[in-house]
Design a protein around this motif. Sequence first.
Motif, PDB file in Angstrom:
ATOM      1  N   ASN A  84       0.825  -1.204   0.000  1.00 38.41           N
ATOM      2  CA  ASN A  84       0.000   0.000   0.000  1.00 38.41           C
ATOM      3  C   ASN A  84       0.864   1.262   0.000  1.00 38.41           C
ATOM      4  O   ASN A  84       0.574   2.222  -0.712  1.00 38.41           O
ATOM      5  CB  ASN A  84      -0.946  -0.001   1.199  1.00 38.41           C
ATOM      6  CG  ASN A  84      -1.945   1.118   1.142  1.00 38.41           C
ATOM      7  OD1 ASN A  84      -2.507   1.397   0.091  1.00 38.41           O
ATOM      8  ND2 ASN A  84      -2.156   1.779   2.270  1.00 38.41           N
ATOM      9  N   ARG A  85       1.928   1.267   0.789  1.00 43.98           N
ATOM     10  CA  ARG A  85       2.835   2.434   0.835  1.00 43.98           C
ATOM     11  C   ARG A  85       3.519   2.616  -0.512  1.00 43.98           C
ATOM     12  O   ARG A  85       3.697   3.745  -0.967  1.00 43.98           O
ATOM     13  CB  ARG A  85       3.859   2.256   1.960  1.00 43.98           C
ATOM     14  CG  ARG A  85       4.813   3.411   2.088  1.00 43.98           C
ATOM     15  CD  ARG A  85       4.120   4.630   2.694  1.00 43.98           C
ATOM     16  NE  ARG A  85       5.084   5.668   2.963  1.00 43.98           N
ATOM     17  CZ  ARG A  85       5.066   6.868   2.389  1.00 43.98           C
ATOM     18  NH1 ARG A  85       4.103   7.199   1.559  1.00 43.98           N
ATOM     19  NH2 ARG A  85       5.997   7.751   2.669  1.00 43.98           N
ATOM     20  N   LEU A  86       3.904   1.513  -1.166  1.00 44.36           N
ATOM     21  CA  LEU A  86       4.493   1.610  -2.502  1.00 44.36           C
ATOM     22  C   LEU A  86       3.499   2.241  -3.470  1.00 44.36           C
ATOM     23  O   LEU A  86       3.867   3.110  -4.263  1.00 44.36           O
ATOM     24  CB  LEU A  86       4.918   0.231  -3.006  1.00 44.36           C
ATOM     25  CG  LEU A  86       5.384   0.199  -4.462  1.00 44.36           C
ATOM     26  CD1 LEU A  86       6.654   1.012  -4.654  1.00 44.36           C
ATOM     27  CD2 LEU A  86       5.563  -1.227  -4.923  1.00 44.36           C
ATOM     28  N   ARG A  87       2.246   1.823  -3.386  1.00 47.12           N
ATOM     29  CA  ARG A  87       1.233   2.392  -4.277  1.00 47.12           C
ATOM     30  C   ARG A  87       1.030   3.886  -4.008  1.00 47.12           C
ATOM     31  O   ARG A  87       0.765   4.656  -4.931  1.00 47.12           O
ATOM     32  CB  ARG A  87      -0.071   1.623  -4.139  1.00 47.12           C
ATOM     33  CG  ARG A  87       0.021   0.244  -4.759  1.00 47.12           C
ATOM     34  CD  ARG A  87      -1.233  -0.560  -4.587  1.00 47.12           C
ATOM     35  NE  ARG A  87      -1.098  -1.857  -5.251  1.00 47.12           N
ATOM     36  CZ  ARG A  87      -1.807  -2.912  -4.942  1.00 47.12           C
ATOM     37  NH1 ARG A  87      -2.729  -2.845  -3.989  1.00 47.12           N
ATOM     38  NH2 ARG A  87      -1.617  -4.049  -5.572  1.00 47.12           N
ATOM     39  N   GLN A  88       1.161   4.313  -2.757  1.00 44.21           N
ATOM     40  CA  GLN A  88       1.099   5.742  -2.446  1.00 44.21           C
ATOM     41  C   GLN A  88       2.271   6.483  -3.074  1.00 44.21           C
ATOM     42  O   GLN A  88       2.106   7.582  -3.624  1.00 44.21           O
ATOM     43  CB  GLN A  88       1.099   5.966  -0.940  1.00 44.21           C
ATOM     44  CG  GLN A  88      -0.161   5.536  -0.251  1.00 44.21           C
ATOM     45  CD  GLN A  88      -0.059   5.634   1.263  1.00 44.21           C
ATOM     46  OE1 GLN A  88       0.986   5.980   1.810  1.00 44.21           O
ATOM     47  NE2 GLN A  88      -1.132   5.312   1.949  1.00 44.21           N
ATOM     48  N   LEU A  89       3.461   5.893  -3.009  1.00 43.81           N
ATOM     49  CA  LEU A  89       4.638   6.511  -3.635  1.00 43.81           C
ATOM     50  C   LEU A  89       4.467   6.603  -5.147  1.00 43.81           C
ATOM     51  O   LEU A  89       4.770   7.639  -5.751  1.00 43.81           O
ATOM     52  CB  LEU A  89       5.901   5.711  -3.305  1.00 43.81           C
ATOM     53  CG  LEU A  89       6.381   5.742  -1.873  1.00 43.81           C
ATOM     54  CD1 LEU A  89       7.510   4.728  -1.677  1.00 43.81           C
ATOM     55  CD2 LEU A  89       6.858   7.124  -1.482  1.00 43.81           C
ATOM     56  N   LEU A  90       3.976   5.525  -5.738  1.00 38.16           N
ATOM     57  CA  LEU A  90       3.744   5.547  -7.183  1.00 38.16           C
ATOM     58  C   LEU A  90       2.687   6.586  -7.544  1.00 38.16           C
ATOM     59  O   LEU A  90       2.829   7.314  -8.533  1.00 38.16           O
ATOM     60  CB  LEU A  90       3.315   4.158  -7.669  1.00 38.16           C
ATOM     61  CG  LEU A  90       4.411   3.093  -7.696  1.00 38.16           C
ATOM     62  CD1 LEU A  90       3.808   1.723  -7.949  1.00 38.16           C
ATOM     63  CD2 LEU A  90       5.459   3.421  -8.740  1.00 38.16           C
ATOM     64  N   GLY A  91       1.634   6.682  -6.734  1.00 41.39           N
ATOM     65  CA  GLY A  91       0.590   7.677  -6.982  1.00 41.39           C
ATOM     66  C   GLY A  91       1.130   9.091  -6.918  1.00 41.39           C
ATOM     67  O   GLY A  91       0.795   9.938  -7.762  1.00 41.39           O
ATOM     68  N   SER A  92       1.993   9.371  -5.948  1.00 42.63           N
ATOM     69  CA  SER A  92       2.574  10.719  -5.871  1.00 42.63           C
ATOM     70  C   SER A  92       3.503  10.968  -7.052  1.00 42.63           C
ATOM     71  O   SER A  92       3.588  12.085  -7.562  1.00 42.63           O
ATOM     72  CB  SER A  92       3.309  10.924  -4.549  1.00 42.63           C
ATOM     73  OG  SER A  92       4.495  10.174  -4.499  1.00 42.63           O
TER      74      SER A  92
END
Length: 120
Positions: A84-92
């Motif tokens: 989930n944190r990786l997906r947040q980084l990718l989203g940013s």
Amino acid sequence: MTNIEIGMMVAFILGVGLSGWKLYVFMPSKPLVDDDTNQDSTQTLKQIMYESISEGVLEEEALVEQMKSHPLFEKEHFWRFNLNRLRQLLGSHYIEHPEHQNIHHIHQHLKDKSRNSDTF
């Protein structure tokens, strides 16, 4: 006012005061030592992410594992890091660079960057 009304008013005021004090004590007043959501930690995670993607890891689950094994990844500091944190980084990243729609586009950009030596 009767004695009962005064007593109820005092009890109410004491209850509100006690509740306010409990909320004040409960709320954190200084940043946590292992806060991995501040700007420096996010930049470190993005750097690790870019280096892992440039090595050819293009699947999210494999990217999480690759990032966790990276030398810059501090296990004690980033202990909450997950998919989930990786997906947040990718989203940013996608917000900052709308021309990239997926990890493959990031990988291609990093390959082009290494050839041309420009920056993000």
